[in-house]
Design an enzyme around this catalytic site. Structure first.
Site, PDB file in Angstrom:
ATOM      1  N   ARG A  19       0.851  -1.202   0.000  1.00 23.30           N
ATOM      2  CA  ARG A  19       0.000   0.000   0.000  1.00 23.30           C
ATOM      3  C   ARG A  19       0.886   1.253   0.000  1.00 23.30           C
ATOM      4  NH1 ARG A  19      -1.353  -0.277   6.306  1.00 23.30           N
ATOM      5  NH2 ARG A  19       0.218   1.222   6.991  1.00 23.30           N
ATOM      6  N   ILE A  21       3.117   4.480  -0.444  1.00 20.15           N
ATOM      7  CA  ILE A  21       4.213   4.831  -1.351  1.00 20.15           C
ATOM      8  C   ILE A  21       4.814   3.578  -1.988  1.00 20.15           C
ATOM      9  CG2 ILE A  21       6.548   5.824  -1.435  1.00 20.15           C
ATOM     10  CD1 ILE A  21       5.619   7.772   0.808  1.00 20.15           C
ATOM     11  N   ASP A  66       8.830  -9.867   7.310  1.00 22.84           N
ATOM     12  CA  ASP A  66       8.998  -8.643   8.090  1.00 22.84           C
ATOM     13  C   ASP A  66      10.448  -8.211   7.934  1.00 22.84           C
ATOM     14  OD1 ASP A  66       9.508  -6.877  10.343  1.00 22.84           O
ATOM     15  OD2 ASP A  66       7.588  -7.583  11.148  1.00 22.84           O
ATOM     16  N   ASN A  93      11.356   0.483   1.190  1.00 24.55           N
ATOM     17  CA  ASN A  93      10.253   1.392   1.480  1.00 24.55           C
ATOM     18  C   ASN A  93       9.641   1.162   2.860  1.00 24.55           C
ATOM     19  OD1 ASN A  93       7.668   3.052   0.713  1.00 24.55           O
ATOM     20  ND2 ASN A  93       6.931   1.018   1.260  1.00 24.55           N
ATOM     21  N   TYR A 161      12.004   9.188  14.832  1.00 21.42           N
ATOM     22  CA  TYR A 161      11.780   9.027  13.387  1.00 21.42           C
ATOM     23  C   TYR A 161      12.836   9.822  12.608  1.00 21.42           C
ATOM     24  CZ  TYR A 161       9.426   9.139   8.818  1.00 21.42           C
ATOM     25  OH  TYR A 161       9.125   9.016   7.470  1.00 21.42           O
ATOM     26  N   LYS A 165      15.729   8.357   9.926  1.00 17.67           N
ATOM     27  CA  LYS A 165      15.813   8.720   8.506  1.00 17.67           C
ATOM     28  C   LYS A 165      17.156   9.386   8.179  1.00 17.67           C
ATOM     29  CE  LYS A 165      11.902   7.022   7.132  1.00 17.67           C
ATOM     30  NZ  LYS A 165      11.857   5.896   6.174  1.00 17.67           N
TER      31      LYS A 165
END
Ligand code: NDP
Length: 256
Positions: A19, A21, A66, A93, A161, A165
């Protein structure tokens, strides 16, 4: 004459491809001719992505896995290779987002989970699928970074987060340097807020959106397809000299 963005003959693995992106990336790569493998923790989620692609005339297969399970990622990568269709494109992703918890209230478990999916998982996949690219002396890896790896978002606190990244971005650059000699390119995209379940499912975001838009020169959020277009470019031979890049796909957010 070969088309610049043609991916015929490529095998593209997309983690979290069921699902959002990831699915949009799968569609873009599939349209360009790549054979697709979508990996999701739940096979039904991967199959839902496959079904959506099939409806658009694009073939794909579902795999259960996973990304935090290193052994499973290696098993999928080795299985594909043993069937003579080792991945030549990897879109890392799969990721989770959590925003709104102040650092002083962030638990050990929250921090570790964020790093486990967004960084460790990406590392396991890169090593598992990338090893076959190194052997084949060709491949292209595209990582889903984020503008949050370049700036600190406001008003919501989301340090774990952002750190995960930023690490993805530097893994991208470090590995591009390491694997350039093997003809394996490693790049990342750094999107702004994209209208996917990750963003839209959090009711707290409704109050944040006006500030986000005010902080964005183009004054809007993005669509998954707009990220997928950049991923397609980086994955393809059209980006044959591009490696180690972290490409903002952010409507100018990081300009201010
Ligand atoms: P979604 O939450 O909509 O989709 C993420 C997909 O990844 C889901 O199908 C999810 O499956 C899967 N996934 C989650 N954890 C794992 C795991 N451990 N192993 C395998 N698959 C997993 O997110 P987006 O499409 O919005 O985000 C995709 C990527 O883009 C992420 O890395 C995100 O950080 C990044 N990004 C997103 C932005 C945004 O605004 N949306 C902005 C910048 C970057 P499940 O349903 O089981 O959780």
């Amino acid at each position: 004459m070969t088309k610049r963005f043609d991916l015929s003959g490529e095998v593209a693995v997309i983690t979290g491809g069921g699902r959002g992106i990831g699915l949009a990336c799968a569609e873009a790569l599939g349209e360009a001719g790549a054979k697709l493998v979508l990996i999701e923790p739940q096979i039904a989620a991967a199959q839902a992505g496959v079904d959506a692609l099939n409806e658009k005339g694009i073939e794909a297969e579902a795999a259960e896995g996973d990304v935090t399970d290193s052994a499973r990622m290696t098993a999928i990568a080795d299985q594909l290779a043993s069937e003579g269709r080792a991945a030549t494109i990897l879109v890392n992703n799969a990721g989770i987002g959590e925003a709104g918890t102040a650092l002083e209230d962030t638990t050990d478990a929250q921090w570790l989970r964020m790093m486990d999916v967004n960084l460790n998982g990406l590392f396991w996949c890169t090593r598992a699928f990338g090893s076959h690219m190194v052997k084949a002396k060709r491949g292209s890896i595209v990582n889903l970074g984020s503008m949050s790896g370049l700036i600190a978002n406001r008003p919501q606190p989301q340090t774990p987060y952002n750190v995960s990244k930023a690490a993805v971005h530097h893994l991208t650059r470090s590995l591009a340097a390491e694997w350039g000699q093997h003809n394996v390119r490693v790049n990342a995209v750094a999107p702004t807020y994209i209208e996917t379940p990750m963003v839209l499912s959090n009711p707290l975001n409704q109050d944040r959106i006006p500030l986000w838009l005010a902080d964005t020169p183009m004054g809007r959020m993005g669509q998954a397809e707009e990220v997928a277009n950049a991923v397609l470019f980086l994955a393809s031979g059209g980006a044959s000299l591009v490696t180690g890049a972290v490409l903002p796909v952010d409507g100018g957010y990081t300009c201010w």
